[in-house]
Design an enzyme around this catalytic site. Structure first.
Site, PDB file in Angstrom:
ATOM      1  N   GLY A 180       0.822  -1.211   0.000  1.00 55.30           N
ATOM      2  CA  GLY A 180       0.000   0.000   0.000  1.00 55.30           C
ATOM      3  C   GLY A 180       0.848   1.251   0.000  1.00 55.30           C
ATOM      4  N   LYS A 181       0.196   2.396  -0.216  1.00 57.29           N
ATOM      5  CA  LYS A 181       0.992   3.630  -0.302  1.00 57.29           C
ATOM      6  C   LYS A 181       1.593   4.030   1.050  1.00 57.29           C
ATOM      7  CE  LYS A 181      -2.853   6.900  -0.209  1.00 57.29           C
ATOM      8  NZ  LYS A 181      -3.393   8.073  -0.859  1.00 57.29           N
ATOM      9  N   ARG A 182       0.976   3.586   2.124  1.00 53.32           N
ATOM     10  CA  ARG A 182       1.541   3.918   3.437  1.00 53.32           C
ATOM     11  C   ARG A 182       2.663   2.967   3.859  1.00 53.32           C
ATOM     12  NH1 ARG A 182      -1.029   8.159   3.732  1.00 53.32           N
ATOM     13  NH2 ARG A 182      -3.264   8.338   4.089  1.00 53.32           N
ATOM     14  N   ASP A 183       2.834   1.878   3.097  1.00 55.02           N
ATOM     15  CA  ASP A 183       3.873   0.909   3.463  1.00 55.02           C
ATOM     16  C   ASP A 183       5.270   1.491   3.300  1.00 55.02           C
ATOM     17  OD1 ASP A 183       2.206  -1.088   4.281  1.00 55.02           O
ATOM     18  OD2 ASP A 183       2.020  -1.984   2.296  1.00 55.02           O
TER      19      ASP A 183
END
Ligand code: GLU
Length: 512
Positions: free
Chosen positions: A263-266
């Site tokens: 995900g983009k927050r990873d």
């Protein structure tokens, strides 16, 4: 030019995730391999999710990577415009065609009504879906009388147009990655085609555009597989089945550890980039550094991404973009998710950096040098790069690991000094400093001969001398050849570093 026409069709809803870059890359590779056309189409029909700056970001990201569309917004082409918002007027006609053919219907249910239904279903641990099993109980042109529908439409009541998925059918299509895929139509919902205000949804716009842009292959992420039955029905209902593109759904990119999609927050969580370029979002949480800012060579990023879901079937790992295009085939794309391995990304980068010469690297390293406020000539920087390149994996490593080639030593390896520095040898080392200072020419070869001569004359061992010299110059046991560093830093700088270091070494050994 071949008839292969592929498109990358991102929605400008934020920064382009690295998975999107991979999708663009695979499309690009197929076009390049076949002499076809790679198209950029901006799918901006969802006004609620539109993020200013996202389209620009997408364009810059593709440019940075070097995967340039041949048709697209700002580029031109015979099938434009390439921004769906600019094509808005064309879609209504096809929604109407669906209605006229009995393959779509008007729905008047308000969002409040639908939300209430969703809640009600949830309370029974069920999921509400607008589909062939529920549509007969809802407020639409299938249940209302013709005159009532007419009245509602004429009074300007808000409505949507929904696709009427047939009941009890199997819908089959071929996927170049997965083979034959079958869905049961009863599992497929009646998706909205046209929203109030006449804006099409992704599904309608996507199919109309793919048809008129003569798209031959739809290569996209796996998350779109479940929408494909809708798309196949659309081709059928609009009478375009004969020219329906081939589909290829790419495997998910998975988190490096644990389960699930990257995900983009990873990126923030694992400490690596998941976007090509930095993105300044509305909040800090939504702002990221990209592969570029982390110090990646875009060619290495592409090589890494190509292998996230595809392999050439040989042992070869390093491929230029041209080589990738030559080796690429959709049939060799894997079905199962590909784990994002950051160490592998760095390994690729290292291979690409090592293959460049000092001058080429200097150009890449320069922005990082300037960010630190160092002032060095191009020639000097190229030499630093040449001697450091085997020891770095990211571009900033040149300045971070090799900072002592841009400014004085900030920290000495005290542990080694305590073991190696003998104050009684001070005089010998002063002598070494003089010998170094007198080396003529002051180059690595001569310096090596001078130091070796010193070692044999004094009866000391290499192990007594080299660590001292190396740490005095750079503070650390790691780094390029000590003679290369001494030659690069020059007489005066080396003399002053040795003087300063010896004094410090004495302090350290006395403090023991
Ligand atoms: N606009 C879709 C996206 O954002 C495109 C999906 C497709 O390629 O059909 O991914």
């Amino acid at each position: 030019m071949s008839s292969v026409r592929v498109r990358f069709a991102p929605s400008p809803t934020g920064a382009l995730h690295i998975g999107g870059v991979r999708t663009a890359l695979y499309n690009y590779l197929l076009a390049k391999k076949t002499g076809g056309t790679f198209i950029l189409r901006i799918e901006d029909t969802d006004e609620t999710r539109y993020v200013p700056g996202a389209e620009d970001y997408i364009v810059h990201a593709l440019k940075w990577c070097g995967i340039l569309p041949t048709e697209g917004p700002g580029i031109g082409g015979d099938y434009g415009p390439y921004r769906q918002s600019e094509r808005k007027a064309m879609y209504g006609k096809y929604a109407q065609q669906l209605i006229d053919g009995g393959n779509a219907y008007y729905a008047f249910d308000t969002s409040d009504e639908l939300n209430a239904l969703r809640k009600e279903y949830e309370s029974r641990k069920e999921t509400f879906r607008y589909d062939s099993s529920t549509r007969d109980q809802l407020k639409n042109s299938l249940t209302l009388s013709e005159s009532e529908v007419k009245e509602r439409l004429e009074s300007g009541e808000p409505y949507t147009i929904r696709l009427k998925i047939p009941r009890d059918e199997s819908i089959q299509f071929n996927d170049l990655v997965r083979g034959s895929v079958t869905f049961q139509s009863n599992e497929v919902d009646d998706k909205i085609m046209l929203k109030g205000g006449g804006m099409p949804t992704y599904h309608l716009a996507n199919i109309v555009d793919d048809h008129f842009m003569k798209i031959s292959h739809v290569i996209r992420g796996e998350e779109w597989l479940s929408s494909t039955p809708h798309h196949v029905y659309l081709y059928r209902f609009l009478g375009w089945e004969d020219t329906m593109p081939e589909f290829a759904h790419l495997p998910l990119i998975l988190k490096p550890t644990g389960k699930g999609k990257l995900g983009k927050r990873d990126g923030a969580k694992f400490g690596f980039p998941v976007f090509p370029l930095s993105w300044e979002g509305a909040t800090e949480e939504d702002s990221f550094e990209g592969f570029k800012e982390f110090g990646f060579d875009p060619a290495a990023v592409l090589n890494f991404l190509a292998f996230l879901g595809w392999n050439p079937g040989t042992e070869q790992e390093i491929f230029s973009l041209d080589e990738l295009a030559e080796a690429f085939s959709v049939e060799r794309i894997g079905k199962s998710g590909a784990k994002f391995d950051y160490e592998k990304a760095k390994w690729y980068n290292q291979q690409y950096l090592m293959a460049k010469n000092g001058e080429e690297l200097a150009v890449m390293v320069r922005p990082f040098v300037e960010a630190k406020g160092y002032e060095v000539s191009d020639d000097y920087l190229a030499k630093v790069c040449e001697m450091m390149k085997e020891r770095v994996s990211l571009i900033p490593d040149f300045v971070e690991n090799g900072y002592y080639l841009f400014e004085g030593v900030k920290e000495y390896d005290e542990k080694t000094i305590r073991k190696k520095w003998k104050p009684e040898r001070q005089e010998s080392f002063d002598q070494l400093a003089i010998l170094i200072n007198n080396a003529d020419p002051f180059n690595a070869e001569k310096l090596e001969a001078v130091v070796k001569g010193f070692v044999s004359d004094t009866g000391l061992s290499f192990g007594d001398v080299f660590p001292i010299l190396r740490i005095a110059i750079s503070g650390t046991m790691k780094g390029p050849s000590v003679f290369d560093m001494v030659a690069l830093l020059g007489k005066e700088e080396v003399a002053s570093r040795l003087k300063k270091a010896y004094a410090y070494f004495n302090e350290v050994s006395q403090a023991v």
